[in-house]
Scaffold this active site. Structure first.
Site, PDB file in Angstrom:
ATOM      1  CB  THR A  14      -1.077  -0.048   1.204  1.00 42.13           C
ATOM      2  OG1 THR A  14      -1.987  -0.954   1.193  1.00 42.13           O
ATOM      3  CG2 THR A  14      -1.969   1.126   1.150  1.00 42.13           C
ATOM      4  CG  ASP A  91      -3.026  -7.459   3.072  1.00 39.19           C
ATOM      5  OD1 ASP A  91      -3.616  -6.547   3.814  1.00 39.19           O
ATOM      6  OD2 ASP A  91      -3.500  -7.544   1.897  1.00 39.19           O
TER       7      ASP A  91
END
Length: 323
Positions: A14, A91
């Site tokens: 991200t 994640d």
């Protein structure tokens, strides 16, 4: 006076993501140089060596890729880096940190960080996290602490940290131990001294398969019974409560444990497995007597990584010394 050196590797995630098409979702787009150009304060901290080793969402990384990243990090220290910072997606950040922790046998800190907001989103947290991670990598108090995760001005130990929220800025916590430290007013503060660490030998093979199954209400044993025919060499169970399974699973796991190492963890998200409290069939006493290993405070995902590394280094016989 020589300036301190920090090596930074960007893997994607991200922190590197932007929206390249109006109305579309964000995807990895920024390499290392472009990413760090938005953080000019870094140049005031140290001499920087920056490399882009990947541009991936972290769910698509694999163990062989992580071994190559770790080899790169060790070379940086050999070439004079005081610390190494790696940026990646959140994640799998807790799993990567665990993987590196078991193999990082150097005194210099290896610091991981990421972001919960994309690089082009309002209030993007990536730059602040990278800057804080570099401050931690430069701190003398970070030596001999192994792998650290820095997110949202908190410092976490690799084996303790968990991603506990899918989208919130305060997404990482260490449920059993709490943060190892904080960054306040640009200064690194640790809450406790460094503790002894135990690393695993470097794996000599990487094709071994270790399964992770979660115990759930009224689950059948079909998947458990197929693990050996499918070529798995290890199994981790995310068990009920303090490390429990149903009676049918207890019977099935006894047969599996005779053929491969089996670890039982707790699926609760915090706390530890027990060793001598519950005596029913499927309780921890029963499972231990059947040759299964209890993970203690190590979560199921981290236990799977430990077992994969031990099997790959022909060290599975030493599993109990790591739990």
């Amino acid at each position: 006076m020589l300036r301190a050196k920090i090596s930074i590797a960007t893997l994607g995630g991200t922190l590197s993501m932007q929206r390249t098409t109006p109305g579309a979702g964000i995807t990895p787009a920024l390499g290392g140089e472009a990413l760090l150009a938005s953080i000019p304060e870094l140049n005031d901290l140290a001499e920087l060596q920056v490399e882009s080793l990947g541009l991936l969402p972290s769910a698509s990384m694999d163990f062989e890729f992580l071994l190559s990243v770790l080899s790169w990090a060790k070379r940086q220290v050999a070439q004079g880096a005081q610390g190494v910072v790696i940026t990646q997606g959140t994640d799998t950040l807790e799993e990567t940190a665990t993987f590196f922790e078991y193999l990082w046998d150097l005194d210099q800190p290896l610091v991981l960080t990421g972001a919960m907001r994309g690089a082009d989103q309002p209030g993007a947290d990536g730059p602040a996290n990278v800057l804080d991670a570099c401050r931690v990598a430069l701190s003398e108090d970070s030596t001999k602490r192994g792998v650290l995760v820095v997110m949202n001005a908190e410092i976490h130990q690799a084996l303790a940290v968990r991603k506990t929220h899918s989208l919130a800025m305060q997404a990482f916590a260490s449920p059993n131990l709490g943060p190892a430290g904080m960054i306040m007013e640009h200064r690194v503060h640790f809450a406790r001294p460094a503790s002894a660490r135990k690393t695993v030998p470097w794996p000599v093979r990487t094709r071994q398969k270790v399964a992770l199954l979660e115990a759930v209400l009224a689950a059948d044993t079909t998947l458990v019974e197929q693990l050996v025919p499918l070529g798995y060499e290890g199994l981790v169970i995310a068990g009920f409560g303090a490390g429990h399974v149903s009676e049918p699973w207890s019977t099935a796991l006894e047969a599996i444990a005779a053929q491969m190492p089996v670890i039982v963890s707790t699926r609760c998200g915090a706390g530890s497995t027990a060793v001598a409290t519950y005596g029913f069939k499927g309780g921890e006493i029963d499972l231990i007597n059947k040759g299964l290993h209890m993970s203690g405070g190590l979560c199921p995902r981290k236990a799977r990584i430990l077992l994969w590394l031990l099997i790959g280094s022909d060290s599975a016989h030493a599993l109990s010394t790591y739990l």
